[in-house]
Design a protein around this motif. Sequence first.
Motif, PDB file in Angstrom:
ATOM      1  N   PHE A  20       0.842  -1.190   0.000  1.00 16.48           N
ATOM      2  CA  PHE A  20       0.000   0.000   0.000  1.00 16.48           C
ATOM      3  C   PHE A  20       0.883   1.248   0.000  1.00 16.48           C
ATOM      4  O   PHE A  20       1.928   1.273   0.656  1.00 16.48           O
ATOM      5  CB  PHE A  20      -0.923   0.011   1.218  1.00 16.48           C
ATOM      6  N   LYS A  42       0.483   4.234   1.380  1.00 19.01           N
ATOM      7  CA  LYS A  42       0.613   4.904   2.663  1.00 19.01           C
ATOM      8  C   LYS A  42       1.045   3.926   3.747  1.00 19.01           C
ATOM      9  O   LYS A  42       0.646   2.759   3.749  1.00 19.01           O
ATOM     10  CB  LYS A  42      -0.716   5.552   3.064  1.00 19.01           C
ATOM     11  N   ILE A  45      -6.480  -1.169   7.801  1.00 24.09           N
ATOM     12  CA  ILE A  45      -6.301  -0.305   6.630  1.00 24.09           C
ATOM     13  C   ILE A  45      -7.334   0.823   6.661  1.00 24.09           C
ATOM     14  O   ILE A  45      -8.528   0.564   6.852  1.00 24.09           O
ATOM     15  CB  ILE A  45      -6.446  -1.097   5.315  1.00 24.09           C
ATOM     16  N   GLU A  61      -9.818   4.973   3.110  1.00 21.56           N
ATOM     17  CA  GLU A  61      -9.389   5.591   1.852  1.00 21.56           C
ATOM     18  C   GLU A  61      -8.452   4.694   1.048  1.00 21.56           C
ATOM     19  O   GLU A  61      -8.320   4.862  -0.156  1.00 21.56           O
ATOM     20  CB  GLU A  61      -8.696   6.924   2.126  1.00 21.56           C
ATOM     21  N   GLU A  62      -7.797   3.749   1.698  1.00 19.26           N
ATOM     22  CA  GLU A  62      -6.877   2.841   1.005  1.00 19.26           C
ATOM     23  C   GLU A  62      -7.401   1.417   0.925  1.00 19.26           C
ATOM     24  O   GLU A  62      -6.922   0.622   0.115  1.00 19.26           O
ATOM     25  CB  GLU A  62      -5.505   2.839   1.695  1.00 19.26           C
ATOM     26  N   GLY A  92     -10.672   2.675  -1.482  1.00 22.63           N
ATOM     27  CA  GLY A  92      -9.396   2.698  -2.190  1.00 22.63           C
ATOM     28  C   GLY A  92      -9.508   2.132  -3.590  1.00 22.63           C
ATOM     29  O   GLY A  92     -10.613   1.927  -4.111  1.00 22.63           O
ATOM     30  N   TYR A 105      -4.363  -1.808  -7.738  1.00 16.94           N
ATOM     31  CA  TYR A 105      -3.158  -1.831  -6.900  1.00 16.94           C
ATOM     32  C   TYR A 105      -2.086  -2.727  -7.535  1.00 16.94           C
ATOM     33  O   TYR A 105      -0.895  -2.389  -7.537  1.00 16.94           O
ATOM     34  CB  TYR A 105      -3.484  -2.344  -5.498  1.00 16.94           C
TER      35      TYR A 105
END
Length: 299
Positions: free
Chosen positions: A103, A105, A230, A233-234, A243, A249
């Motif tokens: 991820f 972040k 998590i 937003e992700e 996300g 991803y």
Amino acid sequence: MYSVSEDVKKNVYKTFGRNEQMIEDDVLIIKTWMKTQPHLPELMEDVKIKNFLNLNKFSIEKTKQKIDMYYTIRSITPELFEVSNPKLEVTKNLFNNSYLFTFPKQLNGVHRVYFSKQKKMNTLNPLEFYNVWFSIFEIRLQEDFMVDDYIIADLDSYSLSDMKNINPMILSKFFGVYKKVYALRLKKIILFNCPSYVSILTAILKAVMKPKLFERIEFHPDAEVLKKIICKEELPKEYGGEGLSLDEYNAMMQTKLSQYQGRFDQLDKLRVNENLRPQKLDNDEIMGFYGSFKQINID
């Protein structure tokens, strides 16, 4: 690709009694030392040296050892690197059959989170998986600020055959390189959507991991645990988040790997020259394996 908090950097530096100038001085010490090591194939970039310093708690001697092994390990365990180049068909097939990414972040601004999931059953090739894992490490070494890792895996599409494909000796080598060579810190492993036969994987992990590390593994029956880890937003769309999707991803990870194609082509040829090494290499301690694999019963 990686979002790194400057405040986290400063806090880590403060924890180890370091500031920016002291770190620059440490980098210079390491680079000066590297120039006296004729067996090493290149002079490492500053950003990578800083990550090795951080991972080794700013110990100059430990950083020297890990940098040496960063280059040497490709000759000791070539099976963990020989199909890591993103241009290879086996690497492309891995992303066709699996989700494997980090991820952007950091969790709580500190922890880097890996995510993996098989797209369909009976497609797991653990050795290819480990190869790509270390390719991602190469990207992080250049772009990330490395503190510690979370590993999260959705086992929903892991078949009984997939579980039995996991070779304990190779897995032990993977953890050996991960921990003892690269000095990566594993904070937690979270396995969810665990099937009834997850006991096979549990037995293997228990055999190859030290008890302290094994205690960091969590097993969960469903994906609800992700919402606690998590941020929304992700969190991937497939798990009720806002996300990107898993495919997006995955594509982002592949794109990032391809951006470093030149480096991976270089790594394919980059080897130490043992004839020029000032002192004979003793890797028994570095690559020692924990546990007795003969005791594993996966019938």
